[in-house]
Motif scaffolding. Structure first.
Motif, PDB file in Angstrom:
ATOM      1  N   GLU A  57       4.601   2.963  -4.148  1.00 34.43           N
ATOM      2  CA  GLU A  57       3.177   3.260  -4.002  1.00 34.43           C
ATOM      3  C   GLU A  57       2.451   2.733  -5.233  1.00 34.43           C
ATOM      4  OE1 GLU A  57       1.590   4.411  -1.449  1.00 34.43           O
ATOM      5  OE2 GLU A  57       3.064   5.521  -0.274  1.00 34.43           O
ATOM      6  N   PRO A  58       1.175   2.424  -5.092  1.00 34.07           N
ATOM      7  CA  PRO A  58       0.394   2.025  -6.265  1.00 34.07           C
ATOM      8  C   PRO A  58       0.087   3.252  -7.129  1.00 34.07           C
ATOM      9  CG  PRO A  58      -1.016   2.097  -4.327  1.00 34.07           C
ATOM     10  CD  PRO A  58       0.391   2.360  -3.853  1.00 34.07           C
TER      11      PRO A  58
ATOM     12  N   ASN B  86       3.467  -0.733  -0.617  1.00 31.01           N
ATOM     13  CA  ASN B  86       3.675   0.632  -0.126  1.00 31.01           C
ATOM     14  C   ASN B  86       4.047   0.592   1.364  1.00 31.01           C
ATOM     15  OD1 ASN B  86       1.303   0.664   1.477  1.00 31.01           O
ATOM     16  ND2 ASN B  86       0.111   1.748  -0.056  1.00 31.01           N
TER      17      ASN B  86
ATOM     18  N   ASP C 156       4.019   1.217  -8.703  1.00 36.91           N
ATOM     19  CA  ASP C 156       3.420  -0.089  -8.416  1.00 36.91           C
ATOM     20  C   ASP C 156       4.414  -1.236  -8.561  1.00 36.91           C
ATOM     21  OD1 ASP C 156       1.253  -1.493  -7.465  1.00 36.91           O
ATOM     22  OD2 ASP C 156       0.345  -1.818  -9.432  1.00 36.91           O
TER      23      ASP C 156
END
Length: 180
Positions: free
Chosen positions: A63-64, A75, A71
């Motif tokens: 996920e960011p 995602n 990151d």
């Protein structure tokens, strides 16, 4: 954040037309065949997952930072979008080959509007909320010197209609969770 350079092939490698014909004939002869796809996901920590398919190298999904990730990779929703783009590309290439259309360039840019306010079931849990992707916009940049724009438009519409991943987006699919 800058975007990485986009890969541009020097030429498009054609697919095996005889192999495509054999696959097509097999599909017509066995229209009720179902294949089971398998994958395994292992949580590495935080929101970083390592995913395994067949005997291929693992695929990382993360996920960011805005969604509490490291990151390090796309995602899950971006991976679904990448899968859709690849499936649409495969379908366009297969149908171009079947129609005798030579492609010299095929690029598909996708945009998806997604509602993530439920935050994986910890945020806004309005039972009437429509979760997930609301709409996908697909922008095709295709070059085929001897093909009309109308024929290319028909090609992409046909490929979209028959894309397994596009149909996963467009049709209701049951997800059956169970503990092992």
């Amino acid at each position: 954040m800058s975007q990485p350079d986009v890969y541009v092939p020097s030429c498009l490698r054609p697919i095996d037309e005889d192999g495509l014909n054999k696959l097509s004939e097999n599909g017509k002869a066995n229209p009720n065949t179902i294949k089971t796809l398998k994958s395994k996901t292992v949580l590495d920590g935080q929101f970083k997952n390592v995913n395994y398919v067949r005997d291929l190298e693992p695929v990382v999904v993360d996920e960011p930072p805005g969604l509490l990730g490291e990151d390090t990779a796309p995602n899950p929703s971006e991976m679904a979008l990448l899968s859709l783009g690849s499936c649409l590309s495969v379908g366009v290439q297969a149908n171009a080959t079947a129609r005798g259309i030579t492609l010299t360039k095929l690029e598909i840019s996708l945009e998806a509007d997604i509602n993530i306010t439920a935050v994986w079931g910890t945020g806004d849990l309005d039972p009437d909320k429509h979760l997930g992707v609301q709409v996908v916009r697909a922008y095709y940049d295709i070059e085929s010197p001897d093909t009309s724009r109308e024929d290319l438009d028909d090609l992409i519409k046909h490929a979209t209609k028959w894309s397994p991943v596009a149909n996963t987006y467009m049709n209701k699919v049951d997800v059956e969770p169970s503990l092992v």
